[in-house]
Design a protein around this motif. Structure first.
Motif, short mmCIF file in Angstrom:
data_model
loop_
_atom_site.label_atom_id
_atom_site.label_comp_id
_atom_site.label_asym_id
_atom_site.label_seq_id
_atom_site.Cartn_x
_atom_site.Cartn_y
_atom_site.Cartn_z
N UNK A 156 0.82 -1.21 0.00
CA UNK A 156 0.00 0.00 0.00
C UNK A 156 0.86 1.26 0.00
N UNK A 157 2.03 1.21 0.68
CA UNK A 157 2.90 2.38 0.70
C UNK A 157 3.45 2.70 -0.68
N UNK A 158 3.82 1.66 -1.42
CA UNK A 158 4.37 1.85 -2.77
C UNK A 158 3.30 2.41 -3.70
N UNK A 159 2.06 1.87 -3.56
CA UNK A 159 0.97 2.35 -4.41
C UNK A 159 0.63 3.80 -4.09
N UNK A 278 1.66 -0.20 -13.93
CA UNK A 278 3.05 -0.27 -13.52
C UNK A 278 3.28 0.70 -12.37
N UNK A 279 4.50 0.71 -11.85
CA UNK A 279 4.86 1.54 -10.72
C UNK A 279 5.89 2.58 -11.17
N UNK A 339 13.39 -5.53 -3.63
CA UNK A 339 12.81 -4.19 -3.66
C UNK A 339 12.19 -3.81 -2.32
N UNK A 340 12.24 -2.50 -2.04
CA UNK A 340 11.66 -1.94 -0.82
C UNK A 340 11.41 -0.46 -1.08
N UNK A 341 10.66 0.16 -0.21
CA UNK A 341 10.38 1.59 -0.37
C UNK A 341 11.67 2.40 -0.30
N UNK A 342 12.59 2.00 0.60
CA UNK A 342 13.85 2.73 0.73
C UNK A 342 14.70 2.58 -0.52
#
Length: 361
Positions: A156-159, A278-279, A339-342
């Motif tokens: 949810x944070x990435x979205x 996509x992101x 992969x990660x938010x950081x």
């Protein structure tokens, strides 16, 4: 007609029926593909006769043909393409020497693959297994997206980051969109936007948007250029390349060079991000013809992570002459697993200096 059928066994491929024609590579094929059910014909004429005797219940899964100097193999491929009975049969051509003209002809005929010696028989075996699985059992990559063992769920944070970035950039860059659209219309004939099918997360196929930077006949020229100017095809010992990146691409318009060097041609993908195709950060979604080349479990890992506008490849290796196909695959696989938010934030920070590239690839 001299037919020989390899032993039936329980190994992968034993249920796959191959109709083969040729003499020069016959021993290599019968030995290296012994786990397949092979019907061997010495000549193309014998193969044509054999195919003419088959019914819908007995047609082969794969037609494997050695390229001949007279070009009879290409005429047979044309006839096979016209046959209703043989619709969906996989066609692979083998050549005893490298010849760009032959390969270009094969690609125009849309054969499923083309191998020139020297090639590894293990690679051919894996490729044939893949083609049967994905062309016959799952003929559309769209269906494959429902079958993958591991699915990717967007955190949810990435979205949330994707929605904030794509929404705000679409709003604030709307004057730039308008200016680029007008410039494209004045520069050359054709549509403002270029739309193509791309394969993203979990083999999902979606419409991928860019500002048009090429001539309107660019797709028709790809077959020839991918054998002559492909950056990834220059790797030593590579029989074929999974990725296609054209060096000094002659299809690009004058304005297109500026759009590509400034990455302005990528702006419409903000819409892809907004609707969830996509992101912002992820592995680059690939054209279908490239995605089909990534056949092994090792490399299919890249599709189990998010697809993105920018990623490790763009910020670390994009456009460099020493960029190998294997390096790019490793970067994609690393991101899919780590992969990660950081990490995303670090990649976003490194994207801006990577936007303006000097190399014309």
């Amino acid at each position: 007609m001299s037919q020989q059928t390899s032993d039936w066994n329980e190994n992968s491929g034993s249920h796959i029926k191959i109709a083969y024609a040729g003499l020069e590579l016959k021993e290599l094929i019968l030995t290296g593909l012994a786990n397949f059910n092979i019907i061997a014909n010495d000549t193309i004429a014998e193969l044509e006769e054999y195919l003419g005797e088959q019914s819908i219940l007995s047609i082969p899964d794969i037609i494997l043909i050695e390229v001949d100097n007279e070009g009879k193999c290409f005429k047979l491929v044309e006839e096979i393409k016209k046959s209703f009975l043989l619709t969906g049969v996989i066609i692979v051509l083998l050549s005893t020497h490298k010849d760009k003209t032959y390969k270009q002809t094969a690609m125009k005929l849309r054969v499923h693959d083309y191998y020139s010696q020297p090639f590894a028989i293990d690679d051919l075996r894996e490729r044939l297994n893949f083609l049967v699985t994905f062309k016959l059992i799952k003929p559309r990559l769209l269906e494959l997206s429902k079958e993958v063992d591991t699915t990717y769920k967007m955190p949810w944070g990435k979205r949330a980051i994707d929605l904030v970035i794509s929404g705000s950039m679409l709003f604030f860059l709307s004057p730039v969109f308008l200016a680029v659209a007008i410039a494209i219309r004045l520069d050359s004939k054709g549509p403002i936007f270029y739309t193509s099918k791309r394969v993203g997360t979990g083999y999902k196929v979606f419409n991928f948007y860019k500002f048009r930077s090429m001539r309107t006949d660019a797709d028709q020229l790809l077959a020839k250029l991918s054998t002559e100017n492909n950056q990834y095809a220059t790797e030593a010992g590579a029989s074929k390349a999974a990725f296609v990146k054209i060096k000094n691409d002659p299809r690009i318009t004058k304005l297109g060079n500026f759009l590509r060097n400034s990455s302005l041609d990528e702006l419409p993908q903000l819409y892809n991000i907004l609707i969830g195709d996509m992101s912002v950060v992820g592995n680059r979604p690939l054209p279908v013809y490239e995605a089909e080349m990534l056949t092994s479990n090792e490399w299919s890992m890249r599709f189990l992570g998010p697809a993105g506008l920018t990623g490790l490849w763009q910020v670390s290796k994009r456009g460099k002459e020493d960029m190998s196909e294997r390096e790019r695959k490793k970067l994609d696989n690393f991101y899919a697993q780590k992969y990660s938010i950081w990490l995303d934030l670090r990649i976003i920070a490194g994207t801006i200096p990577a936007l303006f590239q000097k190399e014309k690839v």
